[in-house]
Design a protein around this motif. Structure first.
Motif, PDB file in Angstrom:
ATOM      1  N   VAL A  50      -6.971   0.979   2.305  1.00  0.00           N
ATOM      2  CA  VAL A  50      -5.813   1.715   1.815  1.00  0.00           C
ATOM      3  C   VAL A  50      -4.563   0.820   1.746  1.00  0.00           C
ATOM      4  N   GLN A  51      -4.433  -0.148   2.641  1.00  0.00           N
ATOM      5  CA  GLN A  51      -3.265  -1.025   2.585  1.00  0.00           C
ATOM      6  C   GLN A  51      -3.300  -1.912   1.337  1.00  0.00           C
ATOM      7  N   ASP A  52      -4.485  -2.314   0.911  1.00  0.00           N
ATOM      8  CA  ASP A  52      -4.598  -3.061  -0.345  1.00  0.00           C
ATOM      9  C   ASP A  52      -4.085  -2.204  -1.492  1.00  0.00           C
ATOM     10  N   ARG A 160      -3.674  -7.019   0.281  1.00  0.00           N
ATOM     11  CA  ARG A 160      -2.312  -6.651   0.679  1.00  0.00           C
ATOM     12  C   ARG A 160      -1.514  -7.890   1.036  1.00  0.00           C
ATOM     13  N   GLU A 161      -2.149  -8.853   1.718  1.00  0.00           N
ATOM     14  CA  GLU A 161      -1.451 -10.104   2.014  1.00  0.00           C
ATOM     15  C   GLU A 161      -1.015 -10.788   0.721  1.00  0.00           C
ATOM     16  N   ALA A 162      -1.894 -10.805  -0.274  1.00  0.00           N
ATOM     17  CA  ALA A 162      -1.557 -11.410  -1.561  1.00  0.00           C
ATOM     18  C   ALA A 162      -0.394 -10.667  -2.209  1.00  0.00           C
ATOM     19  N   GLU A 177       8.353   5.311  -1.537  1.00  0.00           N
ATOM     20  CA  GLU A 177       8.287   6.520  -2.335  1.00  0.00           C
ATOM     21  C   GLU A 177       6.927   7.124  -2.079  1.00  0.00           C
ATOM     22  N   GLY A 178       6.819   8.394  -2.292  1.00  0.00           N
ATOM     23  CA  GLY A 178       5.538   9.059  -2.101  1.00  0.00           C
ATOM     24  C   GLY A 178       4.505   8.543  -3.082  1.00  0.00           C
ATOM     25  N   GLY A 179       3.282   8.886  -2.869  1.00  0.00           N
ATOM     26  CA  GLY A 179       2.216   8.474  -3.780  1.00  0.00           C
ATOM     27  C   GLY A 179       0.978   8.101  -3.012  1.00  0.00           C
ATOM     28  N   THR A 180      -0.124   8.131  -3.727  1.00  0.00           N
ATOM     29  CA  THR A 180      -1.414   7.842  -3.118  1.00  0.00           C
ATOM     30  C   THR A 180      -1.733   6.371  -3.289  1.00  0.00           C
ATOM     31  N   ALA A 181      -2.211   5.783  -2.214  1.00  0.00           N
ATOM     32  CA  ALA A 181      -2.669   4.410  -2.298  1.00  0.00           C
ATOM     33  C   ALA A 181      -4.099   4.395  -1.873  1.00  0.00           C
TER      34      ALA A 181
END
Length: 181
Positions: A50-52, A160-162, A177-181
């Motif tokens: 999810v962090q990516d 995510r690091e990239a 901001e809100g939103g789905t990741a």
């Protein structure tokens, strides 16, 4: 955005990252851990971090185009790309040609393209783009051609690091901001 959590950031890597306007990502082994789960019907399942996904969304919000470029077919990458609002190209036999086509369509040079990948099909784009990034667990034959390697493995936050590197080098603060990741 501070880049203190990233490692091995040379002036060259930071300068390359600051120019990027298109970020392309391999899927298997980069956005996933490379394992393929097939059910008895042959349907594929993959796990994405999810962090990516959040990093990819932040890139788009910062005005950096994002694309998945994968040699495998299937609907899983397409579904994840749709969810994140990124372009997805599956079944790509020549990743370099696809990356060049995408850059040309945006009117940008190869030096403004980043490509993140983990194995041999990713070497041709690595040799042509402005910033080649490999996850920590990339195959050594591929990793040797990267400008920068993440600390995290594919599917475990490497993308995510990239994304953080690109965002930070271009002076973008996190956008909450809100939103789905």
């Amino acid at each position: 955005m501070p880049l203190r959590h990233l490692h091995d950031l040379t002036d060259d890597v930071l300068a390359r990252a600051a120019r990027i306007r298109l970020a392309c990502f391999d899927v298997d082994g980069t956005l996933t851990d490379g394992r393929l789960f097939l059910d008895s019907e042959g349907r594929e399942q993959k796990a994405f971090h999810v962090q990516d996904g959040q990093g990819l969304v932040l890139l788009k919000r910062a005005g950096i185009e994002v694309a998945f470029v994968t040699a495998r077919g299937g609907t899983v990458a397409v579904a994840r790309g749709r969810e994140l609002g990124v372009q997805v190209f599956t079944g790509v036999k020549d990743k370099l040609a696809k990356v060049q086509e995408l850059a040309a369509g945006l009117g940008i040079g190869q030096d403004e393209v980043a490509f993140m990948g983990d194995d041999l099909p990713d070497v041709p784009p690595f040799l042509a783009v402005g910033l080649a990034i490999a996850p920590a667990d990339a195959h050594p034959w591929t990793a040797q051609h990267a400008h920068w390697r993440t600390r995290r493995a594919g599917g475990q936050g490497a993308a995510r690091e990239a994304c953080d590197l690109l965002l930070g080098s271009q002076g973008h603060a996190p956008i909450f901001e809100g939103g789905t990741a």
